[in-house]
Design a protein around this motif. Structure first.
Motif, short mmCIF file in Angstrom:
data_model
loop_
_atom_site.label_atom_id
_atom_site.label_comp_id
_atom_site.label_asym_id
_atom_site.label_seq_id
_atom_site.Cartn_x
_atom_site.Cartn_y
_atom_site.Cartn_z
N GLN A 88 -3.43 -3.18 -2.34
CA GLN A 88 -3.27 -4.12 -1.23
C GLN A 88 -4.40 -5.13 -1.18
O GLN A 88 -4.18 -6.30 -0.85
N LEU A 125 -10.27 1.38 6.58
CA LEU A 125 -9.11 1.43 7.48
C LEU A 125 -7.87 1.97 6.78
O LEU A 125 -6.81 2.05 7.38
N GLY A 126 -8.00 2.29 5.50
CA GLY A 126 -6.85 2.85 4.79
C GLY A 126 -6.03 1.79 4.06
O GLY A 126 -4.83 1.94 3.88
N VAL A 127 -6.70 0.71 3.65
CA VAL A 127 -6.02 -0.30 2.84
C VAL A 127 -6.27 0.04 1.38
O VAL A 127 -7.41 0.29 0.99
N SER A 128 -5.21 0.10 0.58
CA SER A 128 -5.36 0.57 -0.80
C SER A 128 -5.91 -0.54 -1.69
O SER A 128 -5.92 -1.71 -1.32
N ARG A 129 -6.36 -0.14 -2.87
CA ARG A 129 -6.88 -1.12 -3.85
C ARG A 129 -5.81 -2.16 -4.16
O ARG A 129 -6.10 -3.35 -4.25
N LEU A 176 -11.72 -2.88 5.25
CA LEU A 176 -10.29 -2.67 5.01
C LEU A 176 -10.06 -1.37 4.26
O LEU A 176 -9.15 -0.61 4.58
N ARG A 177 -10.93 -1.10 3.28
CA ARG A 177 -10.79 0.16 2.54
C ARG A 177 -10.95 1.34 3.50
O ARG A 177 -10.23 2.32 3.42
#
Lengths: 245, 400
Positions: free
Chosen positions: B319, B313-317, B310-311
């Motif tokens: 999120q 893929l551009g998922v922030s902390r 997820l990280r």
């Protein structure tokens, strides 16, 4: 597109310093197809992680599409990963409980893309990798090649500029590898910059350019078609094990 | 990212580990159900007790011998109290015009017998006014005859239950019963009234107070009930009663209880009891919270590579924190709702099994239990969620 200057990355393992990357200078054009080769521990994956903004260099500058990545906050790096970069992994990394379509939807889910738009783009992305008929299958119901194509659909659904692939065919048989490479090359032909870490000379030979890493440095750089057949040992590379076929 | 997407993603993750999620959900349900049932019991006890005192009527003073503080202090401190006597009762009526009715009471437990049937019942020595003061009604016959405070004739009025037990299928009126060593004639039977102030008025025998004192061989009264007229200020009346009795006894050695004072002190005590049992229930909520934390920690360590992915893929902390917090909160809220349902069913069952006991979960307790469940889910979800968000993406992707 990408300019690397003096990139250095050192890890501490116990009380030893391991120099994973030593003064890497390189630049990649938009739409270029690059293969990173080198023996294990030569720093290929470290370089890929830095290119993907998952890791930061200890020294040197990395310009991505005109922006100095080193100046960006960690949240900005997250946004760069979200919009500019797609990842494809050797072990696919699909979320096992989610269907193929749901997996492809993931990056858009967290980017706040509206539902209808998500559905449209999932369909397009699955069609682009020719796996629309498996949209409702979970990963454990898919073959390795199908999983990797779903992963590619996921990596490209946010329409990134760069696709980073770490041994994308490393776990696939010859036929599946061929299909995966075709998909990647079709996308590359449409302008997607493609950086592939590989041990497989058959993959590297198709690249515009091969960078050969040895001990954290670029030892050689040549056109893919110039990769010598057979005698990889002369380049300091191990002869790759025949991929399972 | 929209909350709806996050909820959907969370539900999928919980559903992927059905058993695990269900078990921690059950833990939370039990916690919430415990709070609902226990506070329901406490509240039932409070209602039960206050109802009994409320049925006394609101213009009533209860005069008891001895200095009894409703808060603290043991009775009897500061000299031996003198007995309350019939003379005291007469003096009160004579000297305080605001008194509408007065009922001196003597009481003891005695055997009441008719032929071979015997029952141990509360024998109440009373005056005719007892009927109105305690708001009783006659089913058959008449109550105690008026005008014989001293004489004490040999008559009795039986409670409904006592009459039914001593005279099954017979009319008790006019029959003779033995109370202790005394033979008395039954002149009336009371309507069923139930328990009032800890005394079951269906299982009594009421006889004239003078008769009772002779029977018990006692000169002291159990207590005196004083009813003021409707516009009387009870505090002033109680002051007057104490003044008169202090003058007669030479010392302030009686206590006046008002229904209001008793109600409020009982109510306070029992609300504290409700809170206490509620708090005991809340401990199980905390335990359930730890269960949720445990499940979430397992989930985080199992899904390390997912977090790395997820990280990437551009998922922030933030999120990532959101993903795991939503899951923990979903568990606690769903558990809370199920628990509330279970608790309410439990209270229902209690009422079916013990119809006389008005168990009822107070709304504030249900709201508090649900809110606590939510807070517990959030609080115990924070640690696992933060742990997940702090994972290094590269290490996490490699599954280390």
């Amino acid at each position: 597109m990408i300019e690397l200057a003096g990139i250095r990355r050192t890890f501490r393992v116990g009380d030893q310093e391991v120099r994973a990357l030593v003064d890497i200078d390189a630049s990649f054009e938009a739409g270029e197809y690059i293969a990173l080769m080198g023996p294990s521990g030569s720093g290929k994956s470290t370089l890929l992680n830095i290119l993907g903004c998952l890791d930061r260099p200890d020294a040197g500058t990395y310009r991505l599409a005109g922006r100095e990545v080193g100046d960006l906050s960690s949240h900005e790096l997250t946004l760069v990963r979200r919009h500019e970069i797609g990842f494809v992994f050797q072990f696919f990394h699909l979320v096992p409980r989610l269907t193929a379509a749901r997996n492809v939807e993931l990056p858009m889910l967290f980017a706040g893309v509206p539902r209808r738009e998500r559905r449209r783009r999932v369909e397009a992305a699955l069609a682009a990798v020719d796996i629309s008929n498996r949209a409702d299958h979970r990963p454990d119901q898919l073959s390795g090649g199908q999983r990797q194509r779903v992963a590619i659909a996921r990596a490209t659904v946010m329409e990134p500029r760069i696709l980073l692939a770490d041994e994308p065919t490393g776990n696939l048989d010859r036929d599946s590898s061929e299909r995966v490479l075709e998909v990647l090359e079709t996308m590359n032909a449409k302008g997607l910059t493609l950086v592939v870490v590989t041990h497989d000379p058959r993959v590297a030979r198709r690249a515009d350019r091969v960078l050969l890493l040895v001990d954290g440095q670029i030892a050689k750089s040549f056109r893919g078609s110039e990769l010598p057949a057979g005698n990889l040992a002369a380049l300091g590379l191990p002869t790759p094990p025949e991929s399972t076929s | 990212m929209r909350l709806r997407s996050l909820l959907g993603f969370g539900l999928e993750a919980l559903f992927a580990h059905r058993l695990r999620s269900l078990l921690s959900l059950v833990g939370m349900s039990i916690g919430v159900a415990a709070v609902v049932v226990l506070t329901g019991l406490g509240e039932g006890a409070r209602t039960y007790v206050t109802d009994q005192f409320a049925s006394l009527g609101s213009h009533l003073l209860i005069v008891v011998p001895g200095r009894v503080e409703t808060v603290g202090a043991l009775p009897g401190i500061g000299g031996t109290p003198k007995d309350l006597t019939l003379e005291d009762s007469e003096a009160l009526r004579r000297e305080i015009p605001e008194i509408r009715r007065i009922a001196p009471i003597a009481m003891a437990t005695e055997a009441v017998a008719h032929r071979e049937r015997r029952r141990q019942v509360a024998v109440v020595g009373a005056t005719p006014e007892f009927l109105e003061v305690r708001q009783l009604a006659m089913r058959r016959g008449t109550f105690l005859p008026p005008g014989e405070l001293r004489r004490g004739s040999a008559v009795a009025v039986l409670g409904a239950e006592t009459a039914a037990e001593l005279f099954p299928g017979e009319d008790a009126l006019g029959k003779v019963v033995r109370i202790g060593g005394l033979r008395v004639r039954v002149i009336g039977v009371l309507e069923p009234r139930g328990v009032q102030m800890g005394l079951n008025l269906d299982e009594v025998a009421v006889i004239p107070v003078a008769t009772a004192m002779r029977l018990f061989n006692r000169s002291s009264l159990f207590r005196i009930l004083v009813e003021g007229s409707s516009h009387t200020d009870l505090d002033r009346l109680s002051q007057r009663v104490i003044e008169v009795l202090t003058e007669r006894h030479g010392d302030e050695d009686v206590t006046c209880l008002t229904q209001e004072a008793m109600l409020s002190s009982f109510s306070q005590i029992l609300t504290a009891l409700t809170l206490a049992v509620g708090a005991i229930g809340a401990i199980s909520l905390a335990v359930a919270g730890i269960g949720i934390m445990n499940v979430m920690l397992v989930s985080v360590s199992e899904r390390t590579t997912e977090v790395g992915l997820l990280r990437a893929l551009g998922v922030s902390r933030d999120q990532i924190v959101g993903v795991f917090l939503v899951e923990a909160t979903l568990l606690s809220i769903l558990g809370g709702l199920v628990g509330t349902g279970l608790g309410l069913v439990g209270v229902r069952v209690l009422r079916l099994v013990y119809p006389a006991f008005p168990a009822a979960a107070p709304t504030w307790a249900i709201a508090a239990a649900l809110a606590t469940a939510l807070v517990v889910g959030l609080a115990f979800g924070v640690l696992p969620a933060r742990r997940a968000s702090r994972l290094d993406p590269v290490t996490a992707l490699n599954g280390r």
